[in-house]
Design a protein around this motif. Structure first.
Motif, PDB file in Angstrom:
ATOM      1  N   GLN A   5      17.757 -18.766  55.816  1.00 59.53           N
ATOM      2  CA  GLN A   5      17.846 -17.258  56.497  1.00 59.53           C
ATOM      3  C   GLN A   5      19.144 -17.035  55.849  1.00 59.53           C
ATOM      4  O   GLN A   5      19.854 -16.187  56.665  1.00 59.53           O
TER       5      GLN A   5
ATOM      6  N   GLN B 273      16.992 -15.933  52.890  1.00 58.42           N
ATOM      7  CA  GLN B 273      15.570 -15.536  53.208  1.00 58.42           C
ATOM      8  C   GLN B 273      14.587 -14.891  51.794  1.00 58.42           C
ATOM      9  O   GLN B 273      14.231 -15.896  51.469  1.00 58.42           O
TER      10      GLN B 273
ATOM     11  N   GLU C 210       9.085 -11.247  53.798  1.00 59.80           N
ATOM     12  CA  GLU C 210      10.737 -10.838  54.018  1.00 59.80           C
ATOM     13  C   GLU C 210      10.625  -9.526  54.344  1.00 59.80           C
ATOM     14  O   GLU C 210      11.304  -8.592  55.184  1.00 59.80           O
TER      15      GLU C 210
END
Length: 466
Positions: A276, A314, A368
Motif C-alpha cells: 500500500q 497499490q 484497486e
C-alpha cells in the motif's frame, strides 16, 4: 510461457503478477517445530470426502512467422509452406477423487480422464500440430481423443503422503506444465512430507511422462535436444522447501536424469515493505547442470541464474529481471515439464549458450480501482551475447548433444508481450478465467527461436459435480 502454481512461488514477482499485502511484511525468524496438526487425523473417509469435478479449457492460438520464417505441412505428398499456424482445441478434465480412509494409515485414489476436442481441423492451419494439436502421421488432426491423465493411489501417515501411479508433481526441476489445452503428468512414485511447521520434503522417481498433446506415455527427453531419439526412462529427484523467516522462502532440489545429467536447483524469494506504500520482492533462481552416465546429451557443464527485483505500490508493480547462462550449451530441462523457474523464461527461454538477458515488466491489478479479478501486464525482454562457437560437447559426432549451436556467434533477440486476464469473482461461473496475450519475438539469423508473432486466447471454466 511456462507457469504453474509452484512456479509462481519460485518466480515470485518475476512472473509478472501484481501482489498485494495488507500490512508490512514481517521479517521475524520462524522457528522449526513439529506441525501443529496431523492432516491424517482429520481424514473424513474414503466415500465421505469423495469429489467429482474438473475443468474445461478453450485454447486458441494464432502464430505468424516473419523475416522469411515459414511453417510447413504436407498435402498430396508435397511439402507446402506459409507464414501462419492456427490451433484451436477444447480440453476437458474430469477428476474423481476419494477422501483418505480414517486410521493411522490413510488410503486415497485419484483418477482423471483428459479429453481433447479439436475445433480447427484444417491440415493447413495446424501444420502438423506440434505440441498443440494431436495429429496423425499424415498431418491430419485427430478430431477427438481421450486418455487417463491421472490414475494413482495415495497413502498418508500424519502429514506425509506417498503417491504411486500417474500423477502431478511440482518442483524447480520436474514440474507439471499446463500451458496448453491439457496439462502433462508423470508416471512413477513420489512423496511429500510436511511434518514440520516451515520445512517440507519432496521426492520421487519417474519413468514416463504423459505429454500435453499425446495419448500415449513417452520416455523423457530434453527440451533442446536435436534428436527426438535420445531418451531416458529414469528420473530421480529429491528436495526441500524451507521458510527461515516470514519474509523469506527457499527451495532446494536435485535430480538425476539417467545418462543425461545431474541437475541442482536453488530458489529464494524475499518480501519487504507494504504494497500500500511500497513493497520490494526479490527473487533468485540458480541451476547447476553437469553430464552423467553415458552422457547421451554430450558433455555438459552449465551454471544458470536469474535475479529479479519487483516494486509494488497499490495496484501497480514494476519488475526488473537479469538472467545469465554460463556454459557453452543451452540451459536445458526435461521436455513436457515446467522445470525452468528462471525469471526470463517467457515465449523464449532466453537460455542460449553464454546468453545474458534483461526484462522489464509492468502489471496493474484493477481490484484497486473497483474491478476485482481484472489484470493487465506488459513486458519487454532482450537477450544478447549468445555464443556457441566454443561448444565441443558433441565430441565431433554430428547430431549428438547440442550439435549445431556452433553457428551461434553473437546472436541476439528481443521479445515484447502484453496481456489481459479476468477471473469471475462470484456466481455460477466463479473462478472462470479468461486470458488474452499478444507476443512478438524477433531473433537474429541463427538465434534458435526465430521471428514470430502470436495471439493467444484461453478460457478456463472449473466445474463441480459432487
Amino acid at each position: 510461457m511456462k507457469l504453474s502454481s509452484k512456479a509462481l512461488l519460485a518466480l515470485a514477482i518475476s512472473s509478472i503478477t501484481a501482489t498485494a499485502y495488507a500490512e508490512t511484511q514481517s521479517q521475524d525468524f520462524v522457528p522449526t517445530t513439529l506441525a501443529a496438526t496431523s492432516a491424517q487425523s482429520e481424514a473424513k473417509g474414503f466415500v465421505e470426502d469423495f469429489s467429482l469435478g474438473g475443468t474445461t479449457r478453450n485454447w486458441y492460438s494464432h502464430e505468424s512467422k516473419y523475416r522469411g520464417g515459414t511453417f510447413a505441412y504436407k498435402k498430396h505428398g508435397q511439402t507446402l509452406t506459409d507464414r501462419n499456424r492456427t490451433n484451436w482445441v477444447q480440453g476437458t478434465i474430469l477428476n474423481a477423487s476419494s477422501g483418505f480412509t480414517q486410521g493411522t494409515v490413510g488410503v486415497k485414489t485419484e483418477v482423471a480422464v483428459y479429453n481433447a476436442l479439436v475445433l480447427d481441423r484444417s491440415k493447413r492451419d495446424i501444420k502438423g500440430g506440434s505440441n498443440r494439436t494431436l495429429a496423425d502421421s499424415n498431418g491430419d488432426a485427430v478430431d477427438q481423443w481421450s486418455k487417463l491423465g491421472l490414475a494413482n493411489v495415495q497413502f498418508r501417515v500424519s502429514n506425509t503422503t506417498l503417491t504411486a501411479g500417474r500423477q502431478n508433481f511440482s518442483s524447480g526441476i520436474i514440474d507439471t506444465i499446463g500451458n496448453r489445452a491439457l496439462p502433462s503428468s508423470f508416471q512413477g512414485v513420489s512423496f511429500n512430507s510436511e511434518e514440520f511447521s516451515n520445512l517440507s520434503f519432496q521426492g520421487g522417481v519417474f519413468d514416463r511422462v504423459s505429454p500435453r498433446s499425446e495419448q500415449s506415455l513417452s520416455k523423457f527427453r530434453s527440451e533442446y535436444t536435436n534428436s527426438a531419439k535420445v531418451e531416458t526412462d529414469k528420473v530421480y529427484t529429491l528436495g526441500a522447501n524451507y521458510q527461515p523467516f516470514k519474509s523469506l522462502k527457499t527451495s532446494f532440489f536435485g535430480a538425476n536424469v539417467k545418462d543425461f545429467w545431474n541437475q541442482y536447483y536453488f530458489g529464494a524469494t524475499h518480501e519487504l515493505g507494504d504494497s500500500q506504500e511500497l513493497a520490494l520482492t526479490t527473487g533468485f533462481n540458480y541451476y547447476k547442470t553437469v553430464d552423467e552416465g553415458k552422457k547421451l546429451m554430450g558433455d555438459i557443464d552449465n551454471d544458470t541464474y536469474s535475479l529479479s527485483f519487483g516494486l509494488t505500490h497499490q495496484a501497480h508493480s514494476l519488475t526488473f529481471a537479469y538472467q545469465a547462462v554460463n556454459g557453452n550449451e543451452y540451459f536445458d530441462y526435461l521436455h513436457e515439464t515446467n522445470g525452468i523457474y528462471l525469471a526470463n523464461s517467457l515465449t523464449s527461454d532466453f537460455n542460449g549458450p553464454n546468453e545474458k538477458s534483461f526484462q522489464v515488466a509492468y502489471a496493474i491489478n484493477m481490484a484497486e480501482y473497483g474491478v476485482p479479478g481484472l489484470k493487465f501486464n506488459a513486458y519487454s525482454a532482450r537477450g544478447w551475447g549468445i555464443d556457441g562457437t566454443h561448444y565441443t560437447g558433441n565430441r565431433g559426432v554430428v547430431g549428438k548433444g547440442y550439435d549445431g549451436i556452433q553457428s551461434q556467434d553473437g546472436e541476439k533477440h528481443q521479445e515484447y508481450g502484453i496481456g489481459a486476464s479476468y477471473a469471475v469473482q462470484s456466481g455460477p461461473l466463479k473462478a472462470t478465467a479468461i486470458r488474452a496475450t499478444y507476443v512478438e519475438h524477433r531473433g537474429s539469423e541463427f538465434q534458435s527461436d526465430g521471428s514470430i508473432k502470436e495471439f493467444r486466447l484461453v478460457t478456463t471454466i472449473p466445474f463441480n459435480i459432487l
